[in-house]
Scaffold this motif. Sequence first.
Motif, PDB file in Angstrom:
ATOM      1  N   ALA A 216     -47.319 -17.809 -32.980  1.00  0.00           N
ATOM      2  CA  ALA A 216     -47.860 -17.094 -34.151  1.00  0.00           C
ATOM      3  C   ALA A 216     -48.328 -18.011 -35.274  1.00  0.00           C
ATOM      4  O   ALA A 216     -49.208 -17.631 -36.052  1.00  0.00           O
ATOM      5  N   PHE A 217     -47.778 -19.220 -35.385  1.00  0.00           N
ATOM      6  CA  PHE A 217     -48.207 -20.100 -36.483  1.00  0.00           C
ATOM      7  C   PHE A 217     -49.712 -20.302 -36.436  1.00  0.00           C
ATOM      8  O   PHE A 217     -50.260 -20.636 -35.379  1.00  0.00           O
ATOM      9  N   ALA A 218     -50.387 -20.124 -37.565  1.00  0.00           N
ATOM     10  CA  ALA A 218     -51.842 -20.309 -37.606  1.00  0.00           C
ATOM     11  C   ALA A 218     -52.210 -21.776 -37.762  1.00  0.00           C
ATOM     12  O   ALA A 218     -53.390 -22.117 -37.789  1.00  0.00           O
ATOM     13  N   SER A 219     -51.234 -22.640 -37.851  1.00  0.00           N
ATOM     14  CA  SER A 219     -51.459 -24.076 -38.082  1.00  0.00           C
ATOM     15  C   SER A 219     -52.291 -24.708 -36.968  1.00  0.00           C
ATOM     16  O   SER A 219     -51.903 -24.625 -35.803  1.00  0.00           O
ATOM     17  N   PRO A 220     -53.416 -25.362 -37.304  1.00  0.00           N
ATOM     18  CA  PRO A 220     -54.156 -26.090 -36.261  1.00  0.00           C
ATOM     19  C   PRO A 220     -53.301 -27.209 -35.659  1.00  0.00           C
ATOM     20  O   PRO A 220     -53.456 -27.555 -34.506  1.00  0.00           O
ATOM     21  N   GLU A 221     -52.407 -27.761 -36.460  1.00  0.00           N
ATOM     22  CA  GLU A 221     -51.559 -28.843 -35.970  1.00  0.00           C
ATOM     23  C   GLU A 221     -50.121 -28.338 -35.861  1.00  0.00           C
ATOM     24  O   GLU A 221     -49.425 -28.164 -36.873  1.00  0.00           O
ATOM     25  N   LYS A 222     -49.697 -28.042 -34.652  1.00  0.00           N
ATOM     26  CA  LYS A 222     -48.315 -27.597 -34.442  1.00  0.00           C
ATOM     27  C   LYS A 222     -47.830 -28.161 -33.120  1.00  0.00           C
ATOM     28  O   LYS A 222     -48.594 -28.284 -32.171  1.00  0.00           O
ATOM     29  N   THR A 223     -46.563 -28.519 -33.065  1.00  0.00           N
ATOM     30  CA  THR A 223     -45.982 -29.103 -31.859  1.00  0.00           C
ATOM     31  C   THR A 223     -44.670 -28.405 -31.551  1.00  0.00           C
ATOM     32  O   THR A 223     -43.840 -28.223 -32.435  1.00  0.00           O
ATOM     33  N   LEU A 224     -44.506 -28.026 -30.294  1.00  0.00           N
ATOM     34  CA  LEU A 224     -43.235 -27.470 -29.827  1.00  0.00           C
ATOM     35  C   LEU A 224     -42.476 -28.548 -29.069  1.00  0.00           C
ATOM     36  O   LEU A 224     -43.044 -29.214 -28.209  1.00  0.00           O
ATOM     37  N   HIS A 225     -41.207 -28.724 -29.401  1.00  0.00           N
ATOM     38  CA  HIS A 225     -40.334 -29.601 -28.624  1.00  0.00           C
ATOM     39  C   HIS A 225     -39.177 -28.759 -28.101  1.00  0.00           C
ATOM     40  O   HIS A 225     -38.495 -28.111 -28.895  1.00  0.00           O
ATOM     41  N   ALA A 226     -38.946 -28.794 -26.807  1.00  0.00           N
ATOM     42  CA  ALA A 226     -37.790 -28.086 -26.241  1.00  0.00           C
ATOM     43  C   ALA A 226     -36.922 -29.065 -25.468  1.00  0.00           C
ATOM     44  O   ALA A 226     -37.425 -29.924 -24.759  1.00  0.00           O
ATOM     45  N   ASN A 227     -35.621 -28.942 -25.643  1.00  0.00           N
ATOM     46  CA  ASN A 227     -34.635 -29.745 -24.903  1.00  0.00           C
ATOM     47  C   ASN A 227     -33.577 -28.797 -24.350  1.00  0.00           C
ATOM     48  O   ASN A 227     -33.339 -27.727 -24.911  1.00  0.00           O
TER      49      ASN A 227
END
Lengths: 259, 259
Positions: B217-228
Amino acid sequence: MHSVHFTAQTSANGVVERDFVVGEVPGVLWSPASGSDHAPLVLMGHGGGLHKKTPALVARAHDTVTTWGFTVVAIDAPGHGDRPRTAQDEQARAGLRQAMTAGDGERVASISAGYGAALAQRAVPEWQATLDALQQLPEIGTEAPIGYGGGISLGTAIGIPLTAVEPRITAAIFGGGFVVDQALIEAARRITVPVQFLLPWDDEHVDRQSALALFDAFASPEKTLHANPGDHRTIRWFGVDNEFLARQLRRADAGASAA
Amino acid sequence: MHSVHFTAQTSANGVVERDFVVGEVPGVLWSPASGSDHAPLVLMGHGGGLHKKTPALVARAHDTVTTWGFTVVAIDAPGHGDRPRTAQDEQARAGLRQAMTAGDGERVASISAGYGAALAQRAVPEWQATLDALQQLPEIGTEAPIGYGGGISLGTAIGIPLTAVEPRITAAIFGGGFVVDQALIEAARRITVPVQFLLPWDDEHVDRQSALALFDAFASPEKTLHANPGDHRTIRWFGVDNEFLARQLRRADAGASAA
């Protein structure tokens, strides 16, 4: 067992590039001009329809050599690059072209998955024979830690079944950007080495849930998913841990020396 | 407008820790002993049931101050830490305890989501008043770039609606580990600043898909998901880009200086 036959050598910016063949498989080895005795070896896979010297792959290889002093190897996948195409290759390529022209996404996915699995079946023993041959070179030997340096799409469709059966690979970078089938999920369940998984978040042609299911399937206690906006052709990776392989392979190196 | 009233000061390992109140809200400010003129300011949120000086939060704050020279601020969420509890707080806590004892996961989720949203509604104007007051301090002023430094769970349930309405925040770290409701998804859609999103991959009490929908949902052009792997209490973060906020806030700083 096949040996490595070098066929050409060039050098630029501190990186020696050597073309070779192992049996009928053409490959390329990049190493530091300053020498690379038993340096970690990174296997790189190319994307579907591409080849071992695709510019993006060469750039990553040079970066790995100059930043970490590692050796990098790439080979042409079956039916790709300098290799002859079988009837199966021609049929799959023609089918893909027709399905794409017709805008038939389901058919593209179905051909891609089937062809990817067939290519992986042919490519895994080729990678293993290449490793056997490379380990006969004195500058590599059996001491060099080995990592799979990825490539999303076809590079991962081949890399996962390879890593599942190849104990010499001690860390791997995989990624999304292609159609995941059940055989690949099952191969992922057999992988326990540290995995970094790169996921283009907005791949129109690929089901995001299947890529998440693939990440979920790795049995590795240490695995990290990185997702950034974009599809697998347009994605700009930022905030990714670029030191993953360097850290893992140096750790493997320290372990081997201590043993 | 309220001012910052400092109530206590200590110093250790190069970090000055100052307790303060703004109106009725108690907070704590960590800054470099060597001085911090207009250094970037990082807002940190604590988890549900915890408080502004939870050991993990203090450790992250000290790290941010000593590694980057930034200033860090935390405040107690409504009904948490040194703050009085309202009838609503007591009722929600009792309800959560009962539902947990009864092993009623659905009821835990429903109370958590409702209470989290209510806390966020109370906390957003408190964070804004705290920022107004901190910007009156000469060492902070209006020039210091401001980032939200996260905290998964309650820290994100408050941080997302705050960042959605607060233009002074120019980058944010959020995370999963709590129940996501539709209001939060809608707040995320209004966020356009760079976002780093940390997702515990195996949170038993939280629906993974809802956390992925929140990242989406974030409208941010720059977004990163990190999952551990791990749940939000046991997770060990590795391979995460620890320089995210430092890079973003220094970039904001350079932009402000150039303007």
